[in-house]
Every structure is written in C-alpha cells, then in structure tokens.
Design a protein around this motif. Sequence first.
Motif: not given
Length: 959
Positions: A875-877, A901-902, A922-927
Amino acid sequence: MADDQRSKNDYKDTLFLPATDFPMRGGLPKKEPQILKRWEEMGLYKLLREQSKGREPYVLHDGPPYANGHLHMGTALNKTIKDIIVRTHQMMGYDANYVPGWDCHGLPIEWKVEEQFRGKGRKKGDVPPSEFRTECRKYAAKWIDIQKAEFKRLGVVGDWDHPYQTMDFATEAAIVKEFLTFAEKGLVYRGSKPIMWSPVEQTALAEAEIEYHDHQSTTIWVKFPFKDAPPGLEGADIVIWTTTPWTIPANRAVCYGPGLSYGLYEVESVREDLDFAPFAKPGDRLILADKLAEEVFAAAFVARYKRLGDVSPSQLEGAKLRHPLEGHANSYDFDVPMLPGDHVTDDAGTGFVHTAPSHGQEDYFAWLGAGLPLDAIPYTVGPDGAYTDEAPGFEGMKVFRTEGKKAGEEGDANPEVIKALTAKGSLLARGRLIHSYPHSWRSKAPVLFRNTPQWFIRVGTGEGSLRETALKAIDETTFYPPSGRNRLRGMVEQRPDWLVSRQRAWGVPIALFVDKDGEPLVDADVNARIVAAITEKGADAWFDTPDAEFLGDKYDPADFEKVTDILDVWFDSGCTHAFTLEARDDLTWPADLYMEGSDQHRGWFQSSLLESCGTRGRAPYKAIFTHGFVMDDKGRKMSKSLGNTMLPDEVTNKFGADILRIWVASSDVQEDIRVGDEILGSAVDAYRKLRNTLRYLLAALDGYTEDEAVDFGDMPDLERYVLHRLQEVDAKMQASFRAYNFKAAWRALSEFVIQDLSAFYFDVRKDCLYCDAPSSMKRRATRTVMATLLDAVTRLLAPICPFTAEEVYDHFPAGLGEKKASVHLLAFASVPETYRDEALAERWAKLRGIRRVITGAIEEKRNEKTLGASLEAAAGIHIEGDLAELAKGVNWAEIAITSQARLGETPGASDAFRLGEQPGISVVIEKAEGNKCGRCWRVLPEVPEEGALCGRCKEAVEA
C-alpha cells in the motif's frame, strides 16, 4: 529436513492456531432445556439468594398475569423485560429477588368452569357454590403450573417454588383485611348509581374491563308534549334524540342547555317522494336548538318548515312534560320535569337530552343535582338485561340477548319500545348509527348502564381525600417514560369512586355485615374473626360459616345482612404489595419498580396506587416502567381472526429463548413492538455474529494462563485502545441498564463486538496471534486483552442471553481464574476507569479512518481481480494536512493487513483510491515485492525463495 527446506504446508503445526470445542452452531432449542435442568439441579435461585445476603435490596414487584391460557408474545415480552431488569441489578451488586405471582380470581375462569359443568349436563345454578369454587381453584392451579413451565423456558429466574397467588387462603384473608381497613376508615359505602353492567356476564364492570368497538344502534327522535305549556308554546313538543330507545321507559326528566339558542318551529309539509308516510305531520309544532333544526327535519323527512319565534331557556325553567309513553299499560302518567344541564350541547341531537337517571352518569347527577329523590330512580332493567316490573308493559323484554350464539346482539326491547312510541304518536323519526360503544373486554358483548346497588370506595376530592393522596404519590414517583406521569395523573383526576363489588361466585368476598339502614358494621373483633376464618378455610369460610360465629354475643344476626358480593379482581391485584412485599422477609416495601404494559395505567398501577394510598398513605412503588404492545410485522394487532398470531413456544422451539430475548433487548420496548419471521431473522443474524466472536475469543485463548498476563502500562497502544473501548461500552451498558434502556445497551454491545472486535481488532491481531512466538510481548498483550474481553463481554451478555452466556462460561480457560457454579453468580466485570484514555481513543478513531481508505482500495483491486488476498498487496499511502504527522510511526502493513506499506506526504496520483468521508487521504495498491513466507504468508523481500521463512517466523519456529 532443515526448516528452510520445508514446503509451506509443513509449517502448519508450528502456527498457534485457535482451538476450542465450543460449537459454532448454537442448537439452542435442544441445548437450553439442558441448561435449565442444570440450573434446577444446582439450585441457582437459592445460590443467588445465599450469596446476596447483606446486599442492598432491589425489588421489581411482579404484576400478576392471569392464570388462564398459554402465554402469548405480549406476556413473553413482559416477563423477559422483567428478567433482564432483575438479572442486571443482581449483577450490579444488588440483592435482586424476583417473586412471580398470579391473579387467580375473576370471570374468565368462572366462565371456563361453567362450560365444564355444562359439558357434564349441569347448570351453574345446580352446582353448590363451594363445589363450584373448588373447581375454579383447580382450574387456576392447572394453568399456573403450565404458565410457570413456559416462563421458565424463557430463562426467567425467580422463586418459582414460592410464588404468590391471589387464591391462597392466607392471601384471600389478607385481601379481606385490606378491604376492611377501608371500611374502618369510613371510605366504604353502598350506593345506587348507574354503573357499567354486562348482561351477558351478569356482573358490574369497571372502566378497566371495558373496550370500545363500533356498534350499530337504532336512533330515535321522540316528542315530549307539555303538561301545562308556557305562554306562547301551546301545542308544541320538546324533541329529544337517543341512541338507546330501550331507556325511554326509564325516562324521568328532560335537560336543556341554559346557554343554548332555541326556536319554535312548525312543519309545513313532508316529503311526498317516499314509499312510506313519515312520522312528522304538517302542523307539528316542535322546539329545537336552532343549530340542529335543519338536521332534525332532514331526519324526519320534512320538506318545508318555518321558524315561528325564539324560545328562551327561561321559558323552559320549571316546565313539566308528559311522558311519551303516557297511558301505555295504564302507566307512565307522571310528570317529566325540565332540568337545566351544563352537559347539554348543540353539537348533535336536538339540543335537549332525554334523562334516564337509571342508565347514565350525567343523567344520574342531573337528577340528584336538581334535588330530586334518590328513591324515585327506577330499577327498570334487571341483572340479565331484561325489563323489570318497573318498566310496565315491557316486563321480561331484553336489551341484549344473553344466551346462545346470538348473545350480545340486540334483543326485543328496542323494537317493542319503538312500537309503543309509534302507537302513542310520540315518534318523530328513527334511524341507524354506527358509533363507538362500550363492550366487555372478556365476552366482547356490549354493556349497558344500569342502576343497581353496589359497593364503592370513596375517592373523594379536596384535602385529605384518597384522590389528593394518590395525586401527591404520583408526583413523588419516577416514570419511564416520563409521559406515564401525566397519563396516570389524568386518570386519577377524572376517575369516579372505585366500584369494588361484583355479582359472581369465584373471588374474595366483600366480608361485611350491614344493618337495617344499609350501613356496614365496623367492629375490630368481628373483623378479626372474619380474617381468621378465611385464613384457615379460604373464601368459602365467609359463605359457609353461620353469621353468629362472626358476630359473636355482641350482635343479633337478625339485625344484620351478610353481603354476598365479591371484590373486583383489580382490588385483589391492588393488594399484592401488602401480602407479598410486606409479608415476605426477603422483599422490601415499597417496591423499587412496578413494570407492566402501558394499559396498566388504568389497571394495576392505578388499583395498587389507590389501595396503598388508602391504607398506607403513599404509593407502593418508587418508579413505574411501561412497555408497549406486540404487533405483527405489518404493525397490526395480533388476533386469531387475522391469522397473524405468533406464540412464544413456537419461537423457542424454532430458534431458542435467547433469540426471543435478543428481539426484546434490541427493541424500543417503550413503544409498540413488531415481531415476525424476518424480524426474528435479524435477531438470529445478530446472535450468530455474537456467538462467532465469543467462539473466536475462546479459541484464541486456548491454553491461556495468568502467567502470560501483561500489565496495562506495558501494553501496545492498540491493546490499550481496545481496553478503553471496553471500559466505554461497559459504562454505557450499565448506565443503560439502570435507565431500563435495553436497546441502547444491546446496540453498544453488538456494535463493539462486530465493529471494534471482529472487523478490526481480531483482524489486525490475527497474524500476531497465529505467528508470533508465545513469549512475544505483543502476543501476550493480545491474549491478556482477549481474556479481559471474554470475561467482561460474557458477563455483559448474561442478562440478555443467559443460556449462551452460561455455555460460554463453561468453556472458559482455566487461566481466567476461579470459576463459580454459574456465570449468573458473577457480578459485572470490574473494568477499571484507568483504561479510559480519550486522547488515545481520538487518535485511533482517526487511524481507523485512514485504515478504511486502505481496505477500500484493496477491496477495489480484489473486485477487479488484479489482487487476491490482502497480503499480496503493498500500500502506498498519501496523507495531507494534520493527519500526516499522526500517521507516522504506525505499522500500516500490520494495521491494514498488507505485506508492505509506505507512507508519503505528497498527494497521491490522480487515479489513487479515495473516500469522500476521509479527505486528504489517497491510496495506491500494488503487488508486494518479494517472496511469500511459508508460515505467515506475508510477501517480503527478506524471504529468499517462495515458501521459505521470514526472519520473524524463523525465530518463532526455532523457539
């Protein structure tokens, strides 16, 4: 094989997986009776009393249900609320002793026993009274046993081996003693006034025994000619309107309104388009209220009429009329005076009121208020609703049919009276009217007002009266809801004297002797002998004992009459405080609470209030709590005719008593409550979630010992936050229980269990619980909190779901301390105030808001099928504003259940996931990058290859 060479499936036995034999399914219909049997065998009620000695008492006094028929949902609601109240106060540290009781006398039981005798070919009149009362006693005892078992099945705990019963000999004697106290105070008198009478049941009825239904009545307009007409009114008739033609033979006056406008009218023509001849005739001169003249002429089919002039009320004062039945059966040749009446209006009718003091309260008071003699009021209708010889020409005719399938329907009185009026030329018009009419709540048959000698308790007015004492007591009573005060006060302010006599066989006698003048004998020695005899032999002693034995040498039996009426059952139940609260050493007077349905403002609450105020000068209760009625799921009253009834045993057999109790606890019981399959289904869903939560706690605490416990100050923030929430919920629930707000208590518990525990805390700490080494401080803190949660939540649940709480308690791990024989012997957990930390709670409320955005972003990816389990995510927070600083130092991967998570302070990409209610996040989800740990399944760069161990898991396995 080396640990780093195992396949991922080989590590299952190294995980600390939850384990419990507490079943997932409740199986309540089978399990609850087993628990009931166990409570019976251990003597739970007795254990509760023994451990409560010396505590401050809390007394909820049971309003007695009637000993007739199976329980319905309203009774189940009532008893369940009572049980929750008693259990909560017991667990709050009181000695909350609950003594159930039953109302055993009265007409419904008498009716059933009459049916039994009729089935054997014996009419009631052929059965000796003592035999009849014995059968009534047996009938009531049978239903008490049945209802007792049904109440127990609901989980209601109380002194079932020693309930109070109004038919016990000692109780009947106590009721008589209470009544004689009123007599000794000069408050008992025999009066002759119109009271509501059921000709079908042949007994007087109190207002509390009346319900109103639509009824079609025959209406008539009747002409009363003047005997000596006032100047200018020669040849004119006064016109009255009534919905009770059968009362015309009892007419003794006509009342007018001193402030109304009247006119003299003449009929010019009648309608000619009818296939019958109207009763009105051209030339008729009629006196009517001006406001109602048009309506009267329309009813009489008058085509044209004219107003001849004013008629002032002063012209009518002192006027004498002829009876409209004058000459019928060579009778009714007496004067009919015109009387002023403040109750006369021009809202409906004619502006004049036909006055039959035998059959109406206002008529009665108007007659006496004019100084006219009481002994001139006739007894025109007998106990069976048939005319007596004081209604000449109509003897034996009935107002309502009293037997057979048509009981309660109109008899022959109305038609015959109308026929006689027509023959005399006194009828002006007739019609039909559907209106609200009083009916007996037992037989459902219409009642009538009938003048008959009855016994009353004087309520009175002014200082020192029973009414004023009762009103003062109402002001000193707490009401839940507060609106109950005005309701009860309004009823007491307006109520007439208390009618306490009934003409039946099954009940407590009005144990009085009256002298030749009809005055009751008040003698302490006589009263003592009466009470002693009834204590020994029950009510039969009054009827079967020779008068001389009661009167003694002091009085000659020939000078006295023994009263054979019985007491109103509301007087019986109004005395329960005297023979239960005062008579038992394990109860206290006054009660802390009376709790019944809202209809009891005119019933038990009021009869208890008047009885206690009359004998003791204050109410027998400190507070009154009222609940609403049970309706079906569409908001309709339950009835067999609608086919929408639901019985408590149907619910317990299908779902279990705990489900019914959740339905009660989750409802706003101060309002009318709906029930149906869908509503109970919601209770089942809530129960399932609650049970699964408790099962998880039991499983997570497998093998727990007190040696693992971590001090509060050494716990991580998350554990301290959860304990803060527990303290908050515990305080909220106990405050709600004290305020009898069960819905608020249940909501606090269910929201805590579902939202705070299942959906958040358990989710976050599952990885720690399963994978951390037993020596881990975090894992120990988690299990310490879970032990605290299990203990506190089980206790909070116990008053609402006593069966499930007992089952959970049976599965408590040994590490939770010394166990008692039952969870119901425990108090509520002592959740320290030091757990409260508002600043910490505010911080975690904000962190949970951030977490919702992360989990929302993960769920979006899962729905798109670009992500499987949340542990595959990184998770990119991105957080802007004040929350950015708060979010630093938080292990977001652990909180959001991702592998990585970062946290960044710059705005996220335009396509990042956002929630409107959480601005600036806002959150970006990556593998996640790296390999999957074969034990904890987190994807981490430190895992050398798929299925190998991360550093944490390697240490745990080696340990």
